[in-house]
Scaffold this active site. Structure first.
Site, PDB file in Angstrom:
ATOM      1  N   CYS A 164      -3.295  -0.708  -0.114  1.00  0.00           N
ATOM      2  CA  CYS A 164      -1.965  -1.841  -0.277  1.00  0.00           C
ATOM      3  C   CYS A 164      -0.530  -1.423  -0.910  1.00  0.00           C
ATOM      4  O   CYS A 164      -0.056  -0.703   0.394  1.00  0.00           O
ATOM      5  CB  CYS A 164      -1.888  -3.198  -1.125  1.00  0.00           C
ATOM      6  SG  CYS A 164      -2.630  -3.058  -2.910  1.00  0.00           S
ATOM      7  N   ARG A 195      -3.248  -5.630  -4.484  1.00  0.00           N
ATOM      8  CA  ARG A 195      -4.043  -6.662  -3.464  1.00  0.00           C
ATOM      9  C   ARG A 195      -5.554  -6.577  -2.814  1.00  0.00           C
ATOM     10  O   ARG A 195      -5.935  -7.386  -1.473  1.00  0.00           O
ATOM     11  CB  ARG A 195      -3.000  -7.163  -2.605  1.00  0.00           C
ATOM     12  CG  ARG A 195      -2.258  -7.809  -3.899  1.00  0.00           C
ATOM     13  CD  ARG A 195      -0.652  -7.759  -2.816  1.00  0.00           C
ATOM     14  NE  ARG A 195       0.595  -6.556  -2.459  1.00  0.00           N
ATOM     15  CZ  ARG A 195       1.310  -6.055  -1.819  1.00  0.00           C
ATOM     16  NH1 ARG A 195       2.001  -6.719  -1.581  1.00  0.00           N
ATOM     17  NH2 ARG A 195       2.007  -4.706  -2.023  1.00  0.00           N
TER      18      ARG A 195
END
Lengths: 300, 146
Positions: free
Chosen positions: A248, A253
């Site tokens: 990410c 994430r």
């Protein structure tokens, strides 16, 4: 594993049901010997405003990252942090947090680097616990310190470095979990996070775009196995047995996606590239593709 | 050229620096709880407010410069973002009663000087620098318009 596994039907369908507990399960098991509940949030003060009774806080910036080098803490630092929170090597750790467990999944991934065996996520995280009106307290938890051994960190199994990604290019799938705008290169940073930008915009060639939130249901829980297979197998084209690298912006994430692919869908070789776009998008002469298509890996 | 730090901001800085790391977080939480609600005349006027994109949560800021050239800073941030609320509250209290020129003279690195880098992390502190920057920017615009 020292504390009983949550037998929920939803979890039984996942590859590793033992990696999740429900809010009901946690409410029943709070205070059980051998269980430590950890809150890990994006906001460093959120725990102080109210947390699950008896839980301890581990902060991703101040507890898990080295303050100088861009890396995770050393084995000695990790042992000191966990020991101070009352966590021993055989403790069952349940982690929960804000924002659909982003940071909780990130903490779980760092625990995995150090080979902590029994670490689970609270399905739905902090939001679901609160939405159900369950108890929170501002009372400080007096954790009895425990003896956590100094264990070497294994960066080979679930962590990818930039060099690993270069070798992987063209040989296996990549999953880009950022927003569509970051993927296409319209912006270098997530809306609201421009301080973690990069010099170039776009994505790593051949990476499939699967924003992390596609794995989450509206109540912050993980989607069911069938729903997840529709996203990652039918949608992104992953096949059983694939070696996958997820990335990410800074690796938080993609920890969430790493958790989904590894523990819920059962992929056995998934790595999180924590350097992610803040490294790749600022590195010299690495290939980048712009636009909505994955693009081809350039010939070497 | 160094400008003297306004008294209130200096006091807040000294208050933080006098504490240990864990107590600094507690003090930040106290500030967070003290962030005032918007005055009634600004409630229901989201159009007046500027979104602070640098903050990790939805934070909105509005500056008023009154007839006596005194700056009034209004910030809203969700309860789920206590750190951002704390940063905002420090600025609301620290800038209270200052003239526009005094606000513009506040050093841009003030957030880095109050001893929160270790307890909060430098990355998060950038959110506070952004709040200060946006506030000064708005003061500048309103001064020119006046």
């Amino acid at each position: 594993m020292s504390v009983a596994i949550d037998p929920s039907e939803k979890f039984a369908a996942y590859a590793h049901p033992e990696r999740l507990v429900s809010t009901e399960w946690l409410a029943e098991h709070l205070g059980e010997p051998g269980l430590v509940v950890v809150e890990s949030d994006e906001d460093v003060l959120l725990y102080e405003t109210g947390h699950i009774p008896g839980s301890v806080k581990i902060d991703w910036h101040t507890d898990l990252n080295d303050p100088v080098v861009r890396d995770y803490v050393s084995p000695e630092q990790f042992a000191a942090v966990l020991g101070s929170k009352g966590i021993a090597r055989d403790t069952t750790v349940v982690i929960y947090g804000d924002k659909n467990n982003w940071w909780a999944a990130y903490a779980l991934w760092v625990f995995t680097l150090f080979g902590h065996e029994d670490v689970r996520l609270l399905d739905g995280g902090r939001d679901k616990w609160i939405a159900e009106g369950r108890e929170l307290t501002t009372e400080a938890t007096a954790a009895a310190s425990a003896d956590y051994p100094v264990v070497a960190r294994d960066d080979s199994a679930v962590r990818a470095f930039k060099e690993d990604v270069l070798v992987h290019l063209g040989n296996g799938p990549l999953i880009d979990v950022r927003s569509a705008e970051e993927y296409s290169g319209e912006r270098t940073e997530i809306p609201g996070y421009p301080t973690e930008g990069a010099l170039r915009a776009g994505h790593i060639p051949s990476a499939a775009s699967v924003p992390w939130a596609k794995a989450a249901a509206p109540d912050a829980t993980f989607k069911t196995r069938d729903e997840l297979e529709a996203v990652y197998l039918d949608g992104a084209g992953l096949e059983a047995g694939d070696d996958v690298i997820a990335y990410c912006r800074i690796g938080e994430r993609s920890s969430h996606t790493w958790f989904v692919l590894t523990h819920l869908l059962g992929f056995e070789n998934v790595k999180n590239y924590d350097g992610s776009w803040t490294e790749w998008g600022s590195a010299v002469r690495v290939p980048i593709v712009q636009g909505a298509e994955p693009g081809a890996v350039p010939a070497r | 050229m160094t400008s003297a730090l306004p008294d209130a901001l200096a006091e807040i800085r000294d208050e933080f620096l006098a504490l240990g790391q864990q107590e600094r977080l507690q003090l930040l939480l106290e500030f967070s709880n003290e962030l005032p609600e918007l005055p009634e005349r600004y409630q229901g006027h989201p159009d007046l407010f500027e979104r602070v994109a640098e903050c990790q949560s939805p934070v909105f800021l509005f500056v008023e410069v009154d007839d006596a050239d005194v700056v009034h800073l209004f910030v809203t941030a969700p309860k789920e973002s206590p750190t951002t609320r704390g940063f905002a509250s420090i600025l609301v209290q620290g800038l209270a009663g200052l003239t526009s020129a005094e606000v513009l003279a506040v050093p841009d690195d003030y957030p880095q000087t109050i001893g929160l880098s270790q307890a909060v992390s430098p990355l998060r502190l950038r959110g506070m620098a952004a709040l200060l920057g946006r506030a000064k920017h708005q003061v500048g615009l309103k001064r020119r318009a006046a």
